[in-house]
Write an enzyme that holds these catalytic residues in place. Structure first.
Site, short mmCIF file in Angstrom:
data_model
loop_
_atom_site.label_atom_id
_atom_site.label_comp_id
_atom_site.label_asym_id
_atom_site.label_seq_id
_atom_site.Cartn_x
_atom_site.Cartn_y
_atom_site.Cartn_z
CG HIS A 85 45.50 31.90 34.67
ND1 HIS A 85 46.70 31.65 35.57
CD2 HIS A 85 44.66 31.17 35.28
CE1 HIS A 85 46.25 30.84 36.37
NE2 HIS A 85 45.01 30.41 36.29
CG ASP A 221 49.60 33.47 36.06
OD1 ASP A 221 48.87 34.41 35.91
OD2 ASP A 221 49.31 32.37 35.74
CB SER A 635 44.09 29.69 39.45
OG SER A 635 44.52 28.84 38.59
#
Length: 699
Positions: A85, A221, A635
């Site tokens: 992402h 991810d 992240s």
């Protein structure tokens, strides 16, 4: 006696595991103060292994990725891992209906196939330094706030100039503990960053919005990029003459895996927390801000999702926008539920009552809570109105286009022209018209009465919200790029067109300008947090104080751990490929896994990446939970074991953890990481890109 009884009361408000010290986002340069606690939990390296300016350390293998995520080096040839992402915008920019890398994935089989990404950059932290004395030089308690702020900015600018003069670096001075402490951060940016690999979205974004922020999670991810430099290893603009960057340090990759109770450490750039705010700030989030923002984003997402389902090209063009809108939307829902479940407002009030009793006979502190409450009463309404404007009026994409064009008209640049062209490539006026109607309805619903006269005049003239929304587009000169493109070559004509632009008139009615990310960082409020934080550290001496996150490099540590989700419901800390197969649904885009993954599962073709199951079979680990304190910006952060080896890539928190920006509850707050073995399995078995594994140091 009062202090002991207060701590006992606070403990009673929490579950027993909350007494553990896994909370905290610690400055790497000061990690020596925590190393004893880290060692007690199993860590086997030294403080200098984590951060050093005299030798290569783990900090040299961590980057701020594109200004908002984290990435980590995993080879001596500039190979970088981050989240799918985080790389989503770059992956989308290279995708089309013909070459749908979002759906199909992308795997560069050699260096020549790696794809450049204009505008994408990474930042290495060169060093950090406590510069409190320099920044506060000449600053006195009796200075007016405006004078104080001006002097601090002047001093900070001098510190930055001295730090970067004659170098290729940039630097920032950041406040900590609401201006009680200041640190200098010196960075080196690299701008030639190329896409190397990305799994299909049905792996990298498996579960989509449904699974986002949830557990159990089965999302691979990750994405891979490579940093390039000139032949002297210095930053350089994109050129085919550039060579892979040679890092001072990179992470070895552990293939032995993790188990519950293992030590974990996260090294990354957390973006924003508010651990020390008062009950007024939390009440604002719970009662006004989050409910309004959740509702308005729900309306936008419903319109965009319907359009994506109806057309494949729209699905691709709006993929990154949908993900961006939805990420915060679902996070706020979990945050709201978590704060309500914990009773955070009530807990804060109990804490503040104890502080008030302590401060009562200390004249320098006795007034602080009253001053803070008065500041909130004065500042909250204006802040709320700007948040409402940002979510409603500025939720109309046409307003975003107008703002970019206004910026270009003031200061044209090739980079901004390219950004504007990209905005239009991913823009559908028909979708935006429908969004505009809903945003104006939401604006009227949430705006205190009376509405501004200029707005009611427009809606009256246009016979209601629908008519006004239609006028924003029908009378606009900037809806389509073919009309805008000539104006980019004639800034005088562009300025004239923008002066007549209806959407800019609408924005002008409601826009009060930029506001800080948090209500508590408004200058009128923040000025009282400076002495309040000083007082708290005297009042609550047993509490470990760590600075709020502000997108500077931090260390968080804890252990692999599940948690009790509800009565008799324990969430174990590891998911596997078997769970992916159980969710697999070819009729749903976010759950339609690649056929190659189904085939691997059917044949148990897992190679060296398999683990045994309780029934005597084999599977592949996918994701795991740990107790590390994380937030947005983390992240893509590396999750390492006690020996500093990479065991996972952080990408999320559980839904009940999203309130941890305001209150961290170690009993239930968990970060979610993709197990590095699933990353390696996907690269090897799904991507057929085993050459990338040969670059890595696999242990």
């Amino acid at each position: 006696m009062m202090k002991k009884s207060f701590i006992a009361l606070l403990a009673a408000l929490m579950l027993a595991p909350a007494l553990r010290a896994d909370r905290g986002m610690w400055l790497p340069a000061l990690i020596g103060t925590r190393i004893k606690d880290m060692r007690s939990k199993g860590f086997r390296l030294s403080a200098e292994d984590i951060y050093s300016v005299n030798k290569a350390s783990l900090k040299d293998a961590v980057v701020l990725f594109n200004g908002g995520c984290t990435g980590e080096l995993v080879s001596g040839e500039g190979l970088l891992l981050t989240n799918h992402h985080c790389g989503y915008g770059a992956i989308q920019s290279h995708s089309s209906v013909r070459h749908d890398y979002l759906t199909d994935g992308f795997w560069a089989m050699n260096r020549s196939e790696e794809l450049p990404n204009p505008g994408l950059y990474v930042s290495f932290l060169v060093r950090m330094e406590d510069v409190t004395a320099q920044v506060l030089d000449g600053v006195r308690d009796d200075l007016p706030e405006a004078r104080r702020d001006s002097l601090i900015r002047f001093n900070a600018a001098r510190v930055v100039d001295a730090a970067v003069r004659g170098t290729d670096c940039r630097a920032d001075v950041e406040p900590f503990f609401y201006g009680n402490q200041y640190f200098l951060f010196v960075y080196r940016n690299y701008t030639d960053v190329r896409l190397v690999a990305a799994p299909p979205s049905s792996i990298g974004k498996f579960g989509g919005d449904t699974d986002n922020w949830m557990w159990p999670r089965h999302t691979g991810d990750f994405s891979l990029f490579r940093i390039y430099a000139d032949r002297e290893n210095r930053p350089a603009k994109f050129s085919r003459e550039n060579v892979p960057y040679r890092p001072a340090r990179y992470f070895p990759v552990s293939t032995k895996g993790i188990r519950e109770g293992d030590f974990t450490m996260i090294y990354g750039f957390p973006g924003n927390t508010q651990q020390y705010v008062t009950a007024d700030a939390v009440a604002y989030v719970v009662e006004r801000s989050d409910p309004m923002k959740i509702d308005l984003r729900t309306r936008r997402l419903e319109i965009i999702s319907a359009a994506q389902e109806a057309d494949a090209a729209t699905r691709i063009r709006y993929a990154a926008k949908h993900a961006s809108i939805a990420n915060a939307w679902k996070k706020w829902q979990g945050e709201l539920l978590g704060l309500q479940r914990l009773g955070t407002v009530a807990q804060k009030k109990t804490y503040e009552a104890a502080f008030a009793r302590w401060a009562a006979d200390r004249p320098e502190y006795a007034h602080l809570l009253d001053s803070l409450r008065a500041a909130y009463r004065s500042a909250t309404e204006g802040y709320y109105l700007q948040e409402l404007c940002n979510e409603s009026v500025k939720g109309i994409e046409l307003a975003t286009l107008a703002a970019a064009l206004k910026q270009y008209a003031a200061k044209p640049s090739e980079a901004l022209a390219e950004r504007i062209a990209k905005l239009y490539r991913d823009y559908d006026p028909a979708i935006d018209r429908r969004v505009a109607v809903e945003m104006l309805r939401g604006l009227e619903q949430y705006h205190p009465r009376p509405l501004p006269e200029a707005y009611t005049a427009e809606t009256t003239r246009c016979k209601g919200v629908e008519g006004y929304a239609a006028r924003l587009f029908d009378a606009s000169a900037i809806v389509r790029f073919d009309a805008v493109e000539p104006l980019l070559r004639d800034t005088a004509a562009l300025r004239a067109a923008l002066q007549r632009e209806p959407v800019l008139h609408l924005v002008g009615i409601f826009d009060r300008g930029r506001i800080p990310r948090n209500l508590s960082n408004l200058p009128a409020v923040e000025r009282w947090y400076r002495p309040y934080m000083k007082a708290l550290r005297e009042f609550d001496r047993e509490r470990p104080f760590y600075p709020d996150a502000n997108l500077t490099l931090r260390v968080a540590y804890g252990q692999v751990a599940g948690y009790w989700y509800a009565d008799a419901v324990y969430h174990r800390p590891l998911t596997t490929l078997d769970g992916i197969i159980a969710k697999d649904d070819p009729t749903v885009y976010d759950y339609d896994i690649p056929q190659r993954l189904r085939a691997c599962h059917a044949a148990k073709d897992y190679g060296r990446w398999s683990i045994p199951t309780a029934d005597g079979g084999v599977t592949v680990p996918v994701c795991f939970l740990a107790t590390n304190h994380t937030t947005g910006g983390n992240s893509g952060s590396p999750v390492v074991n006690a020996d500093g080896e990479l065991v996972g890539i952080n990408f999320d928190r559980t839904w009940r953890s999203t309130m941890s920006d305001l209150q961290f509850d170690p009993a239930i707050c968990r970060n979610i990481a993709v197990d590095i073995r699933y990353v390696l399995f996907t690269i090897d078995r799904i991507g057929g890109a085993g050459h990338l594994l040969k670059e890595m140091e696999l242990r």
